[in-house]
Design an enzyme around this catalytic site. Structure first.
Site, PDB file in Angstrom:
ATOM      1  N   ASP A 146      56.639   9.974  83.615  1.00  0.00           N
ATOM      2  CA  ASP A 146      57.165   8.919  82.745  1.00  0.00           C
ATOM      3  C   ASP A 146      58.641   8.647  83.042  1.00  0.00           C
ATOM      4  OD1 ASP A 146      54.634   9.043  81.690  1.00  0.00           O
ATOM      5  OD2 ASP A 146      55.221   9.934  79.779  1.00  0.00           O
ATOM      6  N   SER A 173      48.711   6.685  82.227  1.00  0.00           N
ATOM      7  CA  SER A 173      50.023   7.295  82.003  1.00  0.00           C
ATOM      8  C   SER A 173      51.061   6.816  83.009  1.00  0.00           C
ATOM      9  CB  SER A 173      49.929   8.812  82.170  1.00  0.00           C
ATOM     10  OG  SER A 173      49.224   9.379  81.125  1.00  0.00           O
ATOM     11  N   GLU A 222      53.466  15.090  82.934  1.00  0.00           N
ATOM     12  CA  GLU A 222      53.490  13.809  82.223  1.00  0.00           C
ATOM     13  C   GLU A 222      54.930  13.340  82.017  1.00  0.00           C
ATOM     14  OE1 GLU A 222      50.735  11.736  80.691  1.00  0.00           O
ATOM     15  OE2 GLU A 222      52.542  10.573  81.023  1.00  0.00           O
TER      16      GLU A 222
END
Ligand SMILES: *[C@@H]1O[C@H](CO)[C@@H](O)[C@H](O)[C@H]1NC(C)=O
Ligand SMILES: *[C@@H]1O[C@H](CO)[C@@H](O)[C@H](O)[C@H]1NC(C)=O
Ligand SMILES: *[C@@H]1O[C@H](CO)[C@@H](O)[C@H](O)[C@H]1NC(C)=O
Ligand SMILES: *[C@@H]1O[C@H](CO)[C@@H](O)[C@H](O)[C@H]1NC(C)=O
Ligand SMILES: *[C@@H]1O[C@H](CO)[C@@H](O)[C@H](O)[C@H]1NC(C)=O
Ligand SMILES: *[C@@H]1O[C@H](CO)[C@@H](O)[C@H](O)[C@H]1NC(C)=O
Ligand SMILES: *[C@@H]1O[C@H](CO)[C@@H](O)[C@H](O)[C@H]1NC(C)=O
Length: 569
Positions: free
Chosen positions: A285, A485, A281
């Site tokens: 990002d 995400s 994640e």
């Protein structure tokens, strides 16, 4: 769905007893019928276990803060862009002197010392053993164990407060709110480690250049050094500097090889940089903020596990940013929870914190979730909205997927991604800026899904962006990741680049986005996504349609049109 009756019960005051320590009557303050899905009670909490509790006092004038937020965020307002100061927002959020003195004297009576942990002094924290908490709040804290993760947490299903605190106190946390974040993007967990060639058709993988072509995102470098793009991180995830270097060398070779990001640690967040331990994640990002928002300073804000609780982590982050003079102008967060895991007062308290940060001029973006209409509950019988996406003062980002047959500069189309969470809040009503859109969508449904969702709730997501098959480098491996995400960092990067140009032109950054996005100029600068659906709970979910829909919101960004719409020439 868990029945949400706590404030209702408090208002009726069904319960009144006296305790040995305090002769005043106790009223049930919050109650939930059952623990959050997946948690089962596995016995009473040890009486000597120490609880770190937060007591949140009601703000003195939240309606005043909301009207200030609109005044500085609605493009039609004469005060558009004239953002508030932390001192201004504190005036609205601080408790009344009556509330503060009621709580202070209760703390003194019970020999509890508490510390303010929010800039406005509306949240106090203290430590007491379970035995004392059980007696003070006429409750029984229990250990709840999560059936799949075996994670344990101390919570209760109901607690009471002395009658003289009822009006003063919003909530005590952690009590009846459970914390169960959706952290993991829906991903093939970097299965391969093969080099991914850039596919000019963008058919199999999404790279930075696909997004630049698709949305007209500039490749030139931003110029403003004080226009920070914040990336939230939880779960002890960190992004590895070498992974980013490898990613940029492959997919943004035109950026300087020295391009990096800053790190800020809160609540014991960690940044070990140990090779192979980067979070997927976190890597996603960082790759799609540093890589898309060319030259914008990116700050990775890692909120650690010290408070053992995601909801507290969310609040701590916002409170830290409110006090930070170099706070980001855009904040993207790819974590969230089912709305029903939080009680209404806790969800409202968080939402009030977002209103404060928005009024200061930060755009707050949250991924809408990856479970379609099911949220995180794959056994749902009614649709499950996700939080904090349902807070009206954040911008919720859903996912689209490009139809890839003929990807050229002027010819592509998107459909809603099947995992894109969306729907309607059970806590917050549809705010003015989207009321017409939400009502129109719901009326187009007729009786379809009657009883499965709340027809008066705030609709989400607000907008969307590509979210499928993003190439990511994490832990020195290359793989593909999909999810909202991925979409939230992309949309956040677009806003950060617009802010860079606005600041360079002597204008204010965009701040709270929704009144602009839903305005005629804003919606005309988005690519309406009119196909696709988000199945879940045994249904085919909602359809993406012309105009706003609970799969892709108003649509995906068109940078050149957004530039014009925000007044850049
Ligand atoms: C803002 O002003 C424009 C034109 O001046 C108008 O069309 C629009 O409806 C107004 N929006 C709101 C939210 O008042
Ligand atoms: C977090 O959990 C640890 C281990 O159970 C405990 O020692 C600590 O006090 C907890 N922190 C808070 C803020 O509750
Ligand atoms: C756009 O692409 C589609 C196939 O995806 C094709 O049928 C259509 O003719 C193309 N339109 C233009 C203007 O190139
Ligand atoms: C793709 O688009 C180009 C340019 O618009 C067109 O010449 C070509 O025929 C299209 N190919 C397909 C398979 O639609
Ligand atoms: C539906 O949403 C409204 C807020 O718009 C809320 O007041 C109401 O309690 C919700 N109903 C249910 C059944 O959750
Ligand atoms: C990363 O992986 C490559 C092989 O794919 C290897 O040559 C290199 O040493 C690795 N780097 C680190 C820091 O482990
Ligand atoms: C979605 O669209 C399909 C095809 O038009 C239609 O059959 C279905 O009823 C729609 N579902 C909803 C929830 O609007």
């Amino acid at each position: 769905m868990v029945s949400l009756r706590f404030s209702f019960i408090a208002a009726l005051g069904t319960f009144a007893i006296a305790t040995p320590t305090d002769r005043s009557a106790l009223l049930v303050h919050e109650h939930r019928a059952q623990p959050a899905r997946g948690f089962v009670s596995t016995g009473p909490a040890p009486s000597d276990a120490e609880l770190t509790l937060r007591i949140a006092l009601n703000p003195n004038n939240i309606a005043g803060l909301e009207s200030e937020l609109y005044a500085v965020s609605d493009p039609n307002s004469s005060r558009y862009g004239q953002h508030l100061t932390p001192e201004d927002v504190a005036e609205y959020v601080k408790p009344t002197s009556d509330a503060l003195s009621a709580v202070t004297s209760w703390l003194q009576t019970n020999k509890i010392s508490a510390t303010a942990i929010s800039p406005a002094g509306d949240v106090l924290q203290f430590k007491i053993p379970v035995s004392q908490a059980n007696s003070l709040f006429n409750t029984e804290f229990s250990v709840f164990t999560h059936s799949t993760t075996d994670e344990t947490t101390i919570r209760t299903l109901q607690y009471s407060l002395p009658v003289e605190l009822s009006a003063a106190v919003a909530y005590i946390h952690p009590t009846t709110t459970f914390s169960r974040p959706f952290a993991a993007p829906k991903s093939q967990p970097l299965p391969s480690n093969s080099k991914r060639d850039i596919d000019p058709t963008c058919a199999d993988i999404t790279t930075i250049s696909c997004l630049q072509v698709e949305y007209g995102i500039p490749t030139t470098s931003a110029t403003q050094t004080n226009n920070v793009l914040g990336v939230s991180a939880y779960d002890n995830e960190f992004a590895n500097f070498n992974d980013l270097k490898q990613f940029l060398a492959e997919y943004r070779p035109d950026l300087p090889a020295t391009t990096k990001f800053d790190v800020e640690l809160l609540d014991g967040g960690s940044n070990t940089q140990i090779t192979g331990f980067a979070g997927v994640e976190a890597s996603l990002d960082i790759d799609y903020t540093v890589g898309v928002a060319s030259g914008v300073p990116v700050k990775f804000i890692s909120v650690g596990p010290l408070n053992n609780d995601t909801v507290s982590g969310f609040l701590d982050q916002i409170n830290a940013l409110i006090s930070d003079p170099s706070r980001p102008t855009v904040l993207t967060t790819s974590y969230g929870a089912d709305e029903e895991d939080m009680t209404l007062p806790v969800a409202q308290g968080l939402c009030n914190a977002y209103a404060q940060l928005g009024a200061l001029g930060t755009s707050i973006l949250f991924a809408s979730g990856d479970g379609g209409v099911a949220g995180n509950d794959f056994e749902c019988t009614t649709f499950v909205p996700t939080a904090p996406s349902t807070c009206p003062w954040v911008t919720s980002i859903g996912s689209s997927q490009t139809i890839l047959e003929n990807f050229t500069k002027n010819n592509f189309s998107e459909i809603g991604a099947a995992f894109s969470s969306g729907g309607f809040s059970n806590y917050f009503e549809a705010p003015a800026y989207q009321k017409g859109d939400v009502d129109a969508y719901i009326s187009s449904l007729g009786d379809t899904y009657s009883g499965l969702f709340n027809t008066t709730g705030r609709g989400f997501p607000d907008v969307s962006a590509e979210g499928v098959n993003f190439v990511v480098v994490s832990g020195n491996r290359t793989g593909l990741v999909s999810g909202t995400s991925a979409s939230s960092p992309v949309f956040a990067s677009v806003i950060a680049l617009l802010n860079d140009e606005l600041i360079a032109a002597g204008k204010s950054p965009l701040g709270f986005l929704n009144p602009f996005l839903y305005s005629p100029a804003g919606r005309a600068a988005l690519n309406d996504v009119t196909d696709g659906k988000n199945p879940g709970c045994g249904t085919s979910g909602f359809n993406a349609t012309v105009g706003w829909d609970p799969v892709t919101g108003l649509g995906s960004p068109n940078y050149p049109k957004l530039r014009t719409a925000v007044g850049l020439s």
